[in-house]
Design an enzyme around this catalytic site. Structure first.
Site, PDB file in Angstrom:
ATOM      1  N   THR A  63       0.835  -1.202   0.000  1.00  0.00           N
ATOM      2  CA  THR A  63       0.000   0.000   0.000  1.00  0.00           C
ATOM      3  C   THR A  63       0.870   1.253   0.000  1.00  0.00           C
ATOM      4  OG1 THR A  63      -1.750  -1.164   1.166  1.00  0.00           O
ATOM      5  CG2 THR A  63      -1.776   1.246   1.302  1.00  0.00           C
ATOM      6  N   HIS A  66       1.986   1.987  -3.418  1.00  0.00           N
ATOM      7  CA  HIS A  66       0.928   2.644  -4.196  1.00  0.00           C
ATOM      8  C   HIS A  66       0.876   4.140  -3.891  1.00  0.00           C
ATOM      9  CE1 HIS A  66      -0.609  -0.981  -5.938  1.00  0.00           C
ATOM     10  NE2 HIS A  66      -0.941  -1.519  -4.790  1.00  0.00           N
TER      11      HIS A  66
END
Lengths: 365, 365, 365, 365
Positions: A63, A66
């Protein structure tokens, strides 16, 4: 010390463990767009039911990558400037005035989903589905920093025999534990599709839980090496062999009892159903980027499959299991922790994550 | 060969693998009263859905000891003269005319409960509770012999990598597997009360299934040694220490998550409830000889206990789990196999069983 | 009587209940292509473990319609000439010589999956996944006839208080029971997607099991009428309203706890995931005709869904539940039995099934 | 209004819904010894996370009778003077400053176990086993009063379609729901032993959940009448008939699938095991006053019984189920509410409870 957090906090009834500075280094998502910056920022304030933790180790999650590369999801959700990062371990240095169950000096990690506690999901054992969830390092300031604040109820007290690196990785390990222990494993054969960090961690969990054989599939040989290190009985590079055929061969033509889907790749997801026996369990943590085609009649209905969507960790059942596996020595995750950098070197860590040739990457503030 | 079983069987459509004599040695419960005799008896006839097995190893069960010493239960149930014994492994040498799934030369052990297959229990996954059960070596001729007949549906095909000794012990191992796997073990603490063969086997199963710690209790140090050999984290001799206090200490005052009751001893059964945490699982295989006093309010109700009576093995779920644990190498039971004798020396084997200073005792025909 | 089945059977040790003719009327799939013919054919022979049943009522299944219209599946599987049909109830008139648990005069229906009993699926409670399954009326001669033969082990003895019509419908009712009881229903909200016969039967089962509200969706108002008759709290015609919006409204925005997917329609399947709450159960019996697109990330993973493929009936757990629901009066399925014809009028029955404006259609031989 | 609670509360940031007096009537356990007194006492103060509820109906629990008659348990636990009573429904009239999820005017009942929320039991779905539990009306002031204070997290918001009487009885109904729904009921036969209020409530729950037949046993014909009113298929007075023989007869000799033990009577507990089939579920809520004799070998081990100790209610799963059953109309408990008195008449209520000739007795402040 007049400008210290200690002084400030004391004024509102906090207890501080030791000197806490007023500023700290932190990796900040500084703008709408790719990248991040190391900045000096104020140490966050601590409210009555919160704690301040001095971070000893923090690890990079997919994450975080990202957010770093600034994909569509990040652009829609993150509000720069924002300290990101959410996997960590450290020492409690300030305790809010109404906190009773966490003490100064406690050695903690964190459940990163901050939930409301009062909705129907929270009240029936499904806190990981709370509709009012805020995520540390995503919705509220995170752990790529020298200090991080969190609600006391989100703290998890670590056994001091566990290193900060390992303790930091408990959060994604919890995803692996949640996936693996969503059904029976003892004496079962398991296919793990996708050997990113959570995939290879799940191999260790399945092994500890008595799986009779674990087969790992990826298209990256480095990661398949980690799978082997974590106890996979056989590994298959989907670029070189047909994993469905291989696994059918190894299971007398029937297929495996259980599949952990950790890739999110549509082709691999379809293969996963083919390599599973009738009546098997298919636990999905990987996230396909977009809608995909599936032969539901054969993959699910005729096969009598049980397909489980897995998200987060059960609060706190998963944490108890995770900690028990680590402190009992049933599970050793150190082969998965492949690289360490100082917080200042965060860009090296992200570059490595983007290459795929790593397990967990630790940043040390 | 005109008087051989082979000839006889051929006449009714059987297939015989190799020469089968007409007589054999067998340990026979010869009379109403203690003891047994080695006799030469006819090799049993094989009916259309049965098989004849040449016994390669057979092991002595506690039930066999009851038959040998002729307790009240035996006197009420056994009809001498009778070949007893029921744990074994061997080679299929004759196959009945209607048998399709077992072949000559197959290497088999046996589920010893011969069930009707048509009652409601049999039809709903509870064959181990069939009201029409006949038990090999108890109700029908058994395996302390060179040859044994059984219904083909009761045969279990062994992996040839497993020795006849180990394969023979699968039947009581199945009791241990059935008990242990009646609930979750991964990351749980377990107390095993009673370290007879099934107790110590259950330690190995719990370990393979990921129990975080296993505590064993007995009053015989030899057996506690076997418990340690099978992986117990700590063992307690109830004659020397208070096992409840010890186990509370080791579990932060809460008690263990799971208890396997393998002793049948009333005092130990009561202690088992005291050493278990609220909401724990208490799986009972041991058989108290008579009604006993229990503080049900505190032991069960307020504690929110789940108490499970365990009998036999699930047919054949338990056998699949058992075989998978053995052939995958997750479970090594060889430390429990402590003594071997020829069939002729059966009395030595029974004497040893009566002393308690043994694990499993093998007889080789 | 020299040419009667009775005589023939007697010669091989059968017991016949009463006069059985040598020929009978039967609906035969007579050729590769659409349609069927009423023919006079020999009454089938009965082997040692089989029974012959005089059919009192038989009902038309969707599978029979596929065979009648000759779709791709039928063309690949059916071998004309073949008596089809598999749902029935009747009286046992001949019993094979080795049958012990079924008696002449017993009033029976049939589990239509004839399984091997010896494969690993059969031996572990998954007979409905047996790889050696032959299906009555598909692979072996069926029940659209005056008499039908089946293995005694497939017979289900009916309570005489249940009419032959209702007893015939137990087989598809078993599909509904298997679907519905695959998880908890008491106090839960349920959406039933697709109101064909099994869909509307499942409404009755969910109601009997204590579902707090049941919502039914179809695009045929006749079938929605049956849904209401079986106890649906609200019905939605997907051609007129958005069922997702309606059901969200009725469930406080959260969605239902449980979905029964009985339609096989891709759009409806997708809507089913949207109308289900996080952590819900999605049980799929409907069969999509081809691979379809699904947003797995949102439909399954983030939602923490449990998706179950349902096939057949659990043998025989489902039958016990089904029979208990009927004989206790907890479930009345008579509203679903909408039409009756003589066997000779079978074409009227098939025409009606093709129109969709019916529930179960009974043929009486 | 200078002496009103409203004024006081406002000063500390509370929100008050309407005029709240400073004193109120309450039934007080006034001394160490039998009895209770109606007194005028101060309305309790409300802390930041608490609420004040104006009681509209309160009901008498068996525990209240123990406190009233002053048994050994009460003498050891209760600290007079103390307002007792804990089952109630009413309107929220004051809300603490940090309460967010309960509003002024909400119509609430209460989970009566006030738990810590931070121990391992609380964090893993076992709040009903929290070791730090304080019970309303036992350890902290209760509800036999015009007003009662409770932590906001213990409030349960009632559907306004449910009367205060029924809403008050939800707490013991929750015990019945917790017991009944601890396993499958659909299509099962159930024996309920002991027809006090929770026993007869459990009959209604089992009926709503699809039990195929429910048999009730007591020695009081009044209570057996309530059992019939709640849906028992047959009732047996243990003084007149042998309930084991009767229930064996009704279940084809096998015994029932499930037993709810609600009596705490040793003889009845033993009979309960005899009347249960092999592999059955035995859920115990009744509390034997002292250790008792049980034939564990036959009652539990050979029978393969699953025995469950039940305590409290699952927080808050049980409350959601309970509320869904009531508001959906699947369960009507009004036959169990047999008597109503004003709070001043509390002694009449207790006398009636002591006679046994009542269901739930309501007190209206």
């Amino acid at each position: 010390m007049s400008d210290s957090v200690l002084a400030t906090n004391k004024a509102v009834g906090m207890q501080a463990f030791r000197y806490v500075p007023t500023t700290m280094k932190a990796v900040v998502k500084h703008r709408f767009g790719p990248g991040a910056e190391l900045r000096t920022v104020p140490v966050p304030q601590v409210r009555s039911r919160e704690i301040l933790v001095k971070v000893q180790a923090t690890s990079i999650c997919g994450t975080d990558v990202h957010i770093y590369t600034w994909d569509a999801w990040s652009a829609a959700r993150i509000k720069p400037p924002m300290i990101f990062g959410h996997e960590f371990a450290g020492e409690v240095v300030v305790v809010g005035s109404e906190v009773t169950d966490v003490k100064l000096g406690d050695y903690v990690s964190a459940e990163t989903h901050v939930v409301c506690g009062t909705c129907s999901q929270c009240r029936t054992g499904f806190k990981h589905f709370c509709k009012n969830t805020a995520i540390l390092g995503v919705d509220i300031p995170g752990a790529f920093a020298e200090y991080v604040v969190l609600p006391a109820k989100n703290a998890w007290k670590n056994d001091r025999s566990i290193s900060p690196e390992v303790a930091s990785v408990q959060e994604p390990l919890g995803n692996a534990v949640h996936t693996a222990l969503a059904g029976e494993l003892i004496g079962n054969t398991v296919a793990v599709i996708g050997c990113g960090p959570i995939g290879v961690l799940s191999i260790g969990v399945a092994k500890a839980a008595g799986a009779s054989a674990i087969y790992a599939i990826d298209i990256n040989d480095y990661r398949l090496g980690l799978a082997t290190a974590m106890g996979a009985n056989a590994v298959f590079n989907g670029k070189n062999v047909d994993p469905v055929a291989e696994i059918k061969k190894l299971t007398g033509g029937d297929g495996v009892d259980v599949v952990f889907e950790m890739s999110g790749n549509p082709q691999a997801i379809r293969q996963g159903f083919e390599m599973m026996r009738n009546g098997g369990r298919y636990s999905m943590l990987g996230i396909p980027a977009e809608p995909m085609t599936l032969d539901i009649a054969n993959a699910i209905v005729f096969k009598g499959a049980t397909v489980q969507g897995i998200t987060g960790r059960k609060m706190f059942d998963t944490w108890y299991k995770t900690a028990a596996l680590l402190s009992s020595g049933k599970l050793d995750i150190t082969p998965v922790i492949t690289h360490r950098f100082s917080l200042e070197e965060f860009e090296k860590g992200f570059d490595l994550m983007l290459s795929g040739n790593c397990g967990k990457v630790i940043l040390v503030p």
